[in-house]
Design an enzyme around this catalytic site. Structure first.
Site, PDB file in Angstrom:
ATOM      1  N   ARG A   1       0.808  -1.300   0.118  1.00 13.03           N
ATOM      2  CA  ARG A   1      -0.043  -0.150   0.181  1.00 13.03           C
ATOM      3  C   ARG A   1       0.950   1.261   0.012  1.00 13.03           C
ATOM      4  NH1 ARG A   1      -2.211   3.049   4.630  1.00 13.03           N
ATOM      5  NH2 ARG A   1      -3.723   4.275   3.938  1.00 13.03           N
TER       6      ARG A   1
ATOM      7  N   HIS B   1      -2.764  10.979   0.597  1.00 18.21           N
ATOM      8  CA  HIS B   1      -2.126  10.876   2.235  1.00 18.21           C
ATOM      9  C   HIS B   1      -1.431  12.160   2.408  1.00 18.21           C
ATOM     10  CE1 HIS B   1      -0.641   7.658   4.877  1.00 18.21           C
ATOM     11  NE2 HIS B   1      -0.467   8.642   5.481  1.00 18.21           N
TER      12      HIS B   1
ATOM     13  N   ASN C   1      -7.517   2.200  10.149  1.00 20.43           N
ATOM     14  CA  ASN C   1      -6.390   2.245  10.712  1.00 20.43           C
ATOM     15  C   ASN C   1      -6.468   2.354  12.131  1.00 20.43           C
ATOM     16  OD1 ASN C   1      -5.293   2.634   8.119  1.00 20.43           O
ATOM     17  ND2 ASN C   1      -4.680   4.603   8.335  1.00 20.43           N
TER      18      ASN C   1
ATOM     19  N   GLU D   1      -3.772   0.293   8.334  1.00 19.01           N
ATOM     20  CA  GLU D   1      -2.581   0.649   8.995  1.00 19.01           C
ATOM     21  C   GLU D   1      -2.499  -0.020  10.516  1.00 19.01           C
ATOM     22  OE1 GLU D   1      -1.253   4.652   9.315  1.00 19.01           O
ATOM     23  OE2 GLU D   1      -1.478   5.015   7.138  1.00 19.01           O
TER      24      GLU D   1
HETATM   25  O1  IFM Z   1       2.736   7.756   9.849  1.00 21.56           O
HETATM   26  C1  IFM Z   1       1.402   7.747  10.069  1.00 21.56           C
HETATM   27  C2  IFM Z   1       0.884   7.447   8.741  1.00 21.56           C
HETATM   28  O2  IFM Z   1       0.910   8.354   7.862  1.00 21.56           O
HETATM   29  C3  IFM Z   1      -0.777   7.778   8.969  1.00 21.56           C
HETATM   30  N1  IFM Z   1      -1.219   7.072   9.882  1.00 21.56           N
HETATM   31  C4  IFM Z   1      -0.555   6.994  11.291  1.00 21.56           C
HETATM   32  C5  IFM Z   1       0.870   6.842  11.094  1.00 21.56           C
HETATM   33  C6  IFM Z   1       1.514   6.833  12.585  1.00 21.56           C
HETATM   34  O3  IFM Z   1       1.534   7.949  13.041  1.00 21.56           O
END
Ligand code: IFM
Length: 486
Positions: free
Chosen positions: A90, A134, A309, A387
């Site tokens: 990803r 992003h 996430n 995530e």
């Molecule tokens: O690094 C970040 C990512 O860009 C988005 N979600 C959380 C991660 C950790 O903080």
């Protein structure tokens, strides 16, 4: 090149530790965090280039100018992914690399990077999972007003059409946004993220226009992509818990759930903004003017899979004196709240829990509850953990190894939580570890290491940490090792 450690030999896992057939094992990164090459091949600054060059905004004055140099090292990185056995990667696309002014025709040299990356992945048998956004808005669009302006949603739909035309059928899943909550509320509310504005009303307007941009992009993507290609969006849904059983703390949890979660899931998955959110924020925005005819129908176009996430739960209370404290909301220190309309809520760290280097408490049950809550609220919706992971203070031993047992324990606990949620009825299709490799952790710069692969930024050498070898073993088994971390 570093080989996957042979001392963790694949064994046959008992049935109980296995994940569903077809469950996807991946790892994730994002353009600004890993690519570098900030001014190459026609790329222009995004809001994160501007923000990171602004003194005092990012720890140590770090920028993404070079980052992990993935732009030049992507072939080696894909080869490493293959050795680890990853089934999917990803990544996100830098909008200002492919459409430098945020409008008009694409730059072929910028598109070429993503074409080559996708070719390399497909050649290695790894499914590309692409995120369009992003957090790195082209600076020119911010100069024109950014996400608080409705026209930015139109620009995003045009950009989505460019990417679908260039790469549409060769990417397995297209994700519109990663964590739009952060773009809206850290970018325009607390100001700890780019573009660093501290305007509560603008943050709410940004949230609506991000939602609208998502819906418009889904329409464009669905119109251009083959049916087999999936569409999605990734949300950082807050697993909100009240500190006590009091009515005041229950109200704090309701408020944070509204402006942290339901502001996105409401319009996207139900076609409406929650009544309580509107009531909590109507002194800041006139929702009846902000949300125009047709917007909710556009935003609620179905996605094939919802990306979730998760890192840590969110513990909240209503303090008796009514003045909120966001120090422990996990999103960085600011004199301005990222919770417009609910500034009087306080955030807490759970007692007695281990913490990561981000000072986030480690609580795998939060992931289990989150997956079960989404399943209960939106039955039948396929989910993907897009995530999950942790930062720790990793270092290279004199023998050249990076031992990170805390990360292995974190991943083990959270994968076990995913497995329990699947067993209890959640339709979770895959898991992406954050992150494939150490990278630019936004306002923390390079001071926080989330990678399964260590990056020595001076030499750009990659060293798979013990957790990378452990994860490779999980992938080979298609399940967790029976006796916990290796
Ligand atoms: O690094 C970040 C990512 O860009 C988005 N979600 C959380 C991660 C950790 O903080």
């Amino acid at each position: 090149m570093t080989a996957v450690r042979p001392d963790i030999a694949p064994k046959q896992a008992p049935e109980a530790t296995r994940f569903p057939t077809g469950f996807v094992w991946g790892a994730a990164t994002a353009a600004y965090q890993v690519e570098g090459a900030a001014a190459e091949d026609g790329r222009t600054p995004s809001i994160w280039d501007t923000f990171s060059r602004t003194p005092g905004k990012v720890r140590n004055g770090d920028t993404g100018d070079i980052a992990a140099d993935h732009y030049h090292l992507y072939r080696d990185d894909v080869a490493l992914m293959k050795r680890l056995g990853l089934k999917a990667y990803r990544f996100s696309i830098s909008w200002s690399r492919v459409q430098p002014t945020g409008r008009g025709p694409a730059v072929e040299r910028g598109l070429d990077f993503y074409r080559k990356l996708v070719d390399e992945l497909l050649e290695a048998g790894i499914t590309p999972v692409a995120t369009l956004y992003h957090w790195d808005l082209p600076q020119e669009l911010e100069d024109a007003g950014g996400w608080p302006q409705r026209v930015t949603a139109d620009r995003f739909a045009d950009y989505a059409a460019i990417m679908a035309g260039a790469l549409g059928d060769r990417v397995g899943t297209w994700t519109t946004f990663n964590e739009p909550w952060c773009s809206a509320f850290l970018g325009y509310g607390s100001g700890v993220h780019a573009p660093g504005r501290t305007e509560p009303a603008s943050a709410l307007r940004a949230a609506h226009h991000l939602n609208l941009a998502h819906g418009r992009a889904i329409e464009v993507l669905r119109g251009q992509l083959p049916a087999a290609v999936q569409t999605s969006v990734t949300l950082n849904l807050h697993q909100v818990r009240p500190l006590t059983a009091s009515a005041a703390d229950a109200d704090a949890a309701r408020r944070i759930d509204a402006v942290g979660n339901r502001i996105f899931t409401g319009p996207m998955l139900r076609g409406e903004y929650p009544e309580d959110l509107i009531a909590d924020t109507r002194h800041l925005v006139d929702w009846s003017r902000l949300v125009q005819d047709g917007d909710l129908a556009a935003i609620s176009r179905p996605v094939d899979v919802l990306g979730v996430n998760y890192y840590t739960p969110t513990l909240v209370s209503t303090p008796p004196e009514g003045s909120g404290d966001t120090r422990n909301d996990g999103h960085g220190a600011s004199d301005h709240s990222p919770w417009p309309g609910s500034e009087h809520v306080s955030f807490h760290l759970a007692e007695g829990k281990e913490r990561t280097a981000m000072n986030w408490s480690i609580d795998p049950n939060g992931l289990y509850s989150l997956l079960m809550d989404v399943t209960r609220d939106h039955p039948g919706l396929p989910l993907m953990v897009t995530e999950n992971g942790a930062a720790f203070d990793d270092y290279v031993s004199p023998e050249g190894r990076v031992e990170d047992p805390e990360r292995i324990a974190y991943l083990h606990g959270h994968l076990d939580a995913v497995q329990r949620a699947v067993a209890d009825g959640a339709d979770v299709r895959g898991y992406f570890l954050w992150s494939l490799m150490d990278n630019f952790e936004w306002a923390y710069g390079y001071s926080k290491r989330f990678g399964a692969v260590y990056v020595d930024y001076a030499s750009q050498r990659r060293i798979p940490k013990a957790s990378a070898h452990w994860y490779a073993d999980v992938i080979r088994r298609h399940g967790l090792p029976p006796t916990g971390p290796a």
